[in-house]
Write a protein that holds these residues in place. Structure first.
Motif, PDB file in Angstrom:
ATOM      1  N   LYS A  65       0.843  -1.205   0.000  1.00 21.16           N
ATOM      2  CA  LYS A  65       0.000   0.000   0.000  1.00 21.16           C
ATOM      3  C   LYS A  65       0.873   1.249   0.000  1.00 21.16           C
ATOM      4  O   LYS A  65       0.585   2.222  -0.698  1.00 21.16           O
ATOM      5  CB  LYS A  65      -0.911  -0.021   1.222  1.00 21.16           C
ATOM      6  CG  LYS A  65      -1.863   1.160   1.299  1.00 21.16           C
ATOM      7  CD  LYS A  65      -2.750   1.081   2.539  1.00 21.16           C
ATOM      8  CE  LYS A  65      -3.675   2.285   2.641  1.00 21.16           C
ATOM      9  NZ  LYS A  65      -4.516   2.234   3.871  1.00 21.16           N
ATOM     10  N   TRP A  66       1.961   1.207   0.763  1.00 20.38           N
ATOM     11  CA  TRP A  66       2.854   2.372   0.865  1.00 20.38           C
ATOM     12  C   TRP A  66       3.563   2.658  -0.461  1.00 20.38           C
ATOM     13  O   TRP A  66       3.601   3.804  -0.910  1.00 20.38           O
ATOM     14  CB  TRP A  66       3.876   2.127   1.981  1.00 20.38           C
ATOM     15  CG  TRP A  66       4.851   3.250   2.168  1.00 20.38           C
ATOM     16  CD1 TRP A  66       4.616   4.459   2.741  1.00 20.38           C
ATOM     17  CD2 TRP A  66       6.218   3.271   1.751  1.00 20.38           C
ATOM     18  NE1 TRP A  66       5.749   5.235   2.721  1.00 20.38           N
ATOM     19  CE2 TRP A  66       6.759   4.526   2.127  1.00 20.38           C
ATOM     20  CE3 TRP A  66       7.048   2.339   1.122  1.00 20.38           C
ATOM     21  CZ2 TRP A  66       8.081   4.867   1.873  1.00 20.38           C
ATOM     22  CZ3 TRP A  66       8.367   2.690   0.870  1.00 20.38           C
ATOM     23  CH2 TRP A  66       8.869   3.947   1.241  1.00 20.38           C
ATOM     24  N   VAL A  67       4.124   1.646  -1.108  1.00 15.74           N
ATOM     25  CA  VAL A  67       4.869   1.893  -2.352  1.00 15.74           C
ATOM     26  C   VAL A  67       3.950   2.329  -3.483  1.00 15.74           C
ATOM     27  O   VAL A  67       4.358   3.080  -4.370  1.00 15.74           O
ATOM     28  CB  VAL A  67       5.706   0.662  -2.799  1.00 15.74           C
ATOM     29  CG1 VAL A  67       6.780   0.346  -1.778  1.00 15.74           C
ATOM     30  CG2 VAL A  67       4.833  -0.546  -3.087  1.00 15.74           C
ATOM     31  N   LEU A  68       2.699   1.879  -3.455  1.00 20.48           N
ATOM     32  CA  LEU A  68       1.774   2.254  -4.522  1.00 20.48           C
ATOM     33  C   LEU A  68       1.396   3.731  -4.479  1.00 20.48           C
ATOM     34  O   LEU A  68       0.935   4.285  -5.478  1.00 20.48           O
ATOM     35  CB  LEU A  68       0.504   1.397  -4.448  1.00 20.48           C
ATOM     36  CG  LEU A  68       0.639  -0.053  -4.939  1.00 20.48           C
ATOM     37  CD1 LEU A  68      -0.657  -0.818  -4.706  1.00 20.48           C
ATOM     38  CD2 LEU A  68       1.028  -0.090  -6.421  1.00 20.48           C
ATOM     39  N   GLU A  69       1.605   4.373  -3.343  1.00 19.42           N
ATOM     40  CA  GLU A  69       1.285   5.794  -3.224  1.00 19.42           C
ATOM     41  C   GLU A  69       2.215   6.662  -4.065  1.00 19.42           C
ATOM     42  O   GLU A  69       1.840   7.745  -4.501  1.00 19.42           O
ATOM     43  CB  GLU A  69       1.344   6.223  -1.755  1.00 19.42           C
ATOM     44  CG  GLU A  69       0.222   5.634  -0.908  1.00 19.42           C
ATOM     45  CD  GLU A  69       0.396   5.948   0.569  1.00 19.42           C
ATOM     46  OE1 GLU A  69       1.395   6.622   0.925  1.00 19.42           O
ATOM     47  OE2 GLU A  69      -0.448   5.515   1.375  1.00 19.42           O
ATOM     48  N   GLU A  70       3.468   6.190  -4.290  1.00 16.50           N
ATOM     49  CA  GLU A  70       4.441   6.919  -5.106  1.00 16.50           C
ATOM     50  C   GLU A  70       5.252   5.910  -5.903  1.00 16.50           C
ATOM     51  O   GLU A  70       5.839   4.990  -5.332  1.00 16.50           O
ATOM     52  CB  GLU A  70       5.396   7.742  -4.226  1.00 16.50           C
ATOM     53  CG  GLU A  70       4.751   8.865  -3.443  1.00 16.50           C
ATOM     54  CD  GLU A  70       4.397  10.055  -4.314  1.00 16.50           C
ATOM     55  OE1 GLU A  70       4.868  10.103  -5.468  1.00 16.50           O
ATOM     56  OE2 GLU A  70       3.646  10.929  -3.839  1.00 16.50           O
ATOM     57  N   LYS A  71       5.314   6.084  -7.209  1.00 19.11           N
ATOM     58  CA  LYS A  71       6.013   5.097  -8.036  1.00 19.11           C
ATOM     59  C   LYS A  71       7.528   5.108  -7.823  1.00 19.11           C
ATOM     60  O   LYS A  71       8.230   4.160  -8.215  1.00 19.11           O
ATOM     61  CB  LYS A  71       5.700   5.343  -9.518  1.00 19.11           C
ATOM     62  CG  LYS A  71       6.194   6.665 -10.074  1.00 19.11           C
ATOM     63  CD  LYS A  71       5.850   6.791 -11.551  1.00 19.11           C
ATOM     64  CE  LYS A  71       6.373   8.102 -12.139  1.00 19.11           C
ATOM     65  NZ  LYS A  71       6.044   8.230 -13.575  1.00 19.11           N
TER      66      LYS A  71
END
Length: 567
Positions: A65-71
């Motif tokens: 969820k965290w990495v999907l917020e910023e590519k």
């Protein structure tokens, strides 16, 4: 005998992404089936999140969820146990993690440094966070691993940033190179002040304790001040014999414009922010220091300035004007060398001595929230055995100076600062060490040498001529970049690189401006745009890579031309 991992999808994925690990797993110790470790990640506003312990993979859902917020975000699992990696292959989230393009697994072997450099060079960002699983946090090597990772991140980020922003640095370099013909060559001071005491002044809070003694030592020791220390000393009524400036940022001008050492001679590195010339009227001394990169070296070679640079033997972690001042003092033959105001810690919860900036007080809570690798807040004991707050960059500087001193055993080094101090460097007060120093007319000696070692005013013509050649070369680079983008867009349905692209790349690499101004930029773009080297696997990835790289070149060259940076 090799181990068998038949029927394990995670193993196939591991083999594809990390083939070197497959071989190593054959030699791992047997592992026990253990329950997955519960791991709750503590998220920060960072780009790379390092997790020590592959057991942290149990938090995959939160991490995803965290990495999907910023590519641009990355999760890097650091693991030093092969059996733990083998156990991971049978874990719940192993397949998802090994398929996730924003998550990475790195196996660490002692010593960790080489592998960490490899990891950080692929993602050389400034804001990072390191967390360990509960069991790994108790390991004795965790604290050392954290510090090592932060130090390497600081160095790699600084170096990569300089390469990526080399076009911005041209604004400083080109204007300051034009000042060489009107400067003296500071490197000619080599060996000219043998056994003359030198005092290296920092701008730390404890500098105020040295103001009184410094006023009485003006004719018995060479006083050197760099950056903020120039402001701190001059506003307390102490005029250094030599000021040194090397900071390329506008803040250097902001600090110096409030100083009152207007007529003091200034030793400068070419990278310094050129607005500082509005703050001083003293004689200028150019110092060959290798801090201006290949552009600086290109013009030095052109003009026959072949003096050995001051500073490189300090090492990669020497990132301050204080360390440059130290190297220059040793080069001049000064002995002993005394440090004052070089706190390398927040003495009295202050960042600077009085009269440097308007607000110097610090808030530990705010600093603890800072995720810049170089500014990571740490607690260490000072020279009095008291706990003080310091940072990663200051620990680096302390160890850098201590290491440098060890290389120069013929010189006596003394710390007269109640700050972090330096390993194996004696601590004393300025009053105690200066009792037997003899008077000497230092101003006359400096003035004489500045006149004797002036550079040739006729250099101006050669510099102007070379700038014209470089400007023409930049225009050719721009033309080739546009042609490369056109060819790349037209190559959508063919195998690449095409013959035209290969020839154009060869011409691009041979261009004068590329080698004189941006020699490492092309390879750095290659590495950062494609750290996993996907471009080598298929034409689609190669096409994407070419477009990304040459669009970056297009923006850089347009900026150089529009801003007339070469001039």
């Amino acid at each position: 005998m090799e181990k068998s991992f038949v029927g394990n999808n995670s193993l196939d994925l591991l083999s594809e992404r990390y083939p070197e690990l497959i071989f190593l797993l054959n030699f791992s110790s047997p592992y026990e089936d253990l329950p997955e470790e519960e791991f709750i990640p503590e998220f920060k506003a960072v780009e790379v999140f390092y997790i020590y312990g592959i057991g942290g993979s149990s938090a995959y859902s939160s991490l995803k969820k965290w990495v999907l917020e910023e590519k641009t975000r990355r999760v890097v699992f650091l693991e030093d146990s092969l059996s733990a990696i083998e156990r991971f292959l049978s874990s719940t989230y192993s397949e998802q993690i090994l398929q996730d393009s924003q998550m990475f697994l790195s196996y660490l072997e002692e010593p960790y440094e080489k592998k960490i450099e490899e990891i950080v060079s692929n993602y050389p960002v400034e804001h990072v966070f390191i967390q360990a699983t509960s069991s790994y946090r108790k390991r004795p090597q965790f604290e050392q691993l954290c510090l090592q990772l932060l130090r390497i991140t600081t160095v790699v980020h600084a170096g990569t940033t300089e390469i990526l922003k080399s076009h911005h640095m041209l604004a400083n370099l080109m204007r300051n190179i034009s000042r060489w013909p009107h400067s003296f060559l500071a490197n000619r001071f080599q060996g000219q002040f043998v056994n003359v005491p030198a005092i290296i002044c920092g701008a730390g809070p404890s500098l105020l304790d040295a103001i009184g003694p410094l006023k009485n030592l003006h004719d018995r020791a060479l006083i050197l001040a760099g950056g903020s220390a120039i402001t701190a000393l001059s506003n307390q009524g102490v005029t250094p014999h030599l000021n040194i400036a090397a900071d390329p940022n506008f803040e250097e001008f902001e600090r110096l414009k409030t100083a009152s050492a207007y007529e003091t001679s200034l030793i400068y590195a070419t990278r310094v922010h050129p607005d500082i010339w509005n703050t001083c009227n003293g004689q200028m001394g150019y110092l060959v220091s290798d801090t201006g990169g290949t552009c600086e070296k290109h013009f030095e070679n052109l003009l026959g300035i072949d003096h050995q640079a001051v500073g490189p033997d300090l090492g990669m972690e020497a990132l301050s004007v204080t360390t440059l001042s130290l190297a220059f003092a040793v080069e001049m033959g000064c002995n002993p060398i005394v440090f004052v105001g070089v706190d390398l810690s927040y003495t009295g919860m202050q960042r600077y001595a009085e009269k440097v900036v308007s607000h110097s007080a610090i808030d530990p809570k705010t600093l603890q929230e800072n995720t810049q690798a170089s500014e990571k807040l740490l607690r260490r004991k000072n020279v009095k055995g008291e706990f003080v707050y310091t940072t990663v960059k200051w620990i680096m500087e302390s160890e850098c100076i201590a290491s440098f001193a060890k290389k120069h055993k013929n010189c006596r080094f003394i710390n007269a600062t109640n700050g972090l101090g330096f390993k194996d460097i004696e601590n004393s007060s300025l009053e105690e060490v200066s009792t037997d120093w003899k008077p000497i007319d230092l101003h006359a000696a400096i003035h004489q040498k500045m006149q004797l070692y002036r550079l040739d005013p006729r250099f101006s013509e050669a510099i102007a001529s070379e700038k014209k050649k470089l400007h023409s070369s930049v225009l050719r680079l721009q033309e080739m970049t546009l042609r490369m983008l056109k060819i790349t867009h037209e190559a959508q349905e063919v195998s690449i690189p095409t013959a035209k692209m290969i020839l154009l790349e060869f011409d691009f690499q041979e261009e004068l401006a590329l080698n004189a101004l941006f020699p490492f930029l092309d390879s750095t773009l290659d590495r950062l745009l494609d750290p996993c080297e996907k471009r080598k696997k298929n034409d689609k990835e190669m096409l994407k890579h070419f477009l990304g790289k040459y669009n970056s070149w297009k923006e850089i060259l347009e900026y150089v031309i529009e801003q007339n940076l070469i001039g």
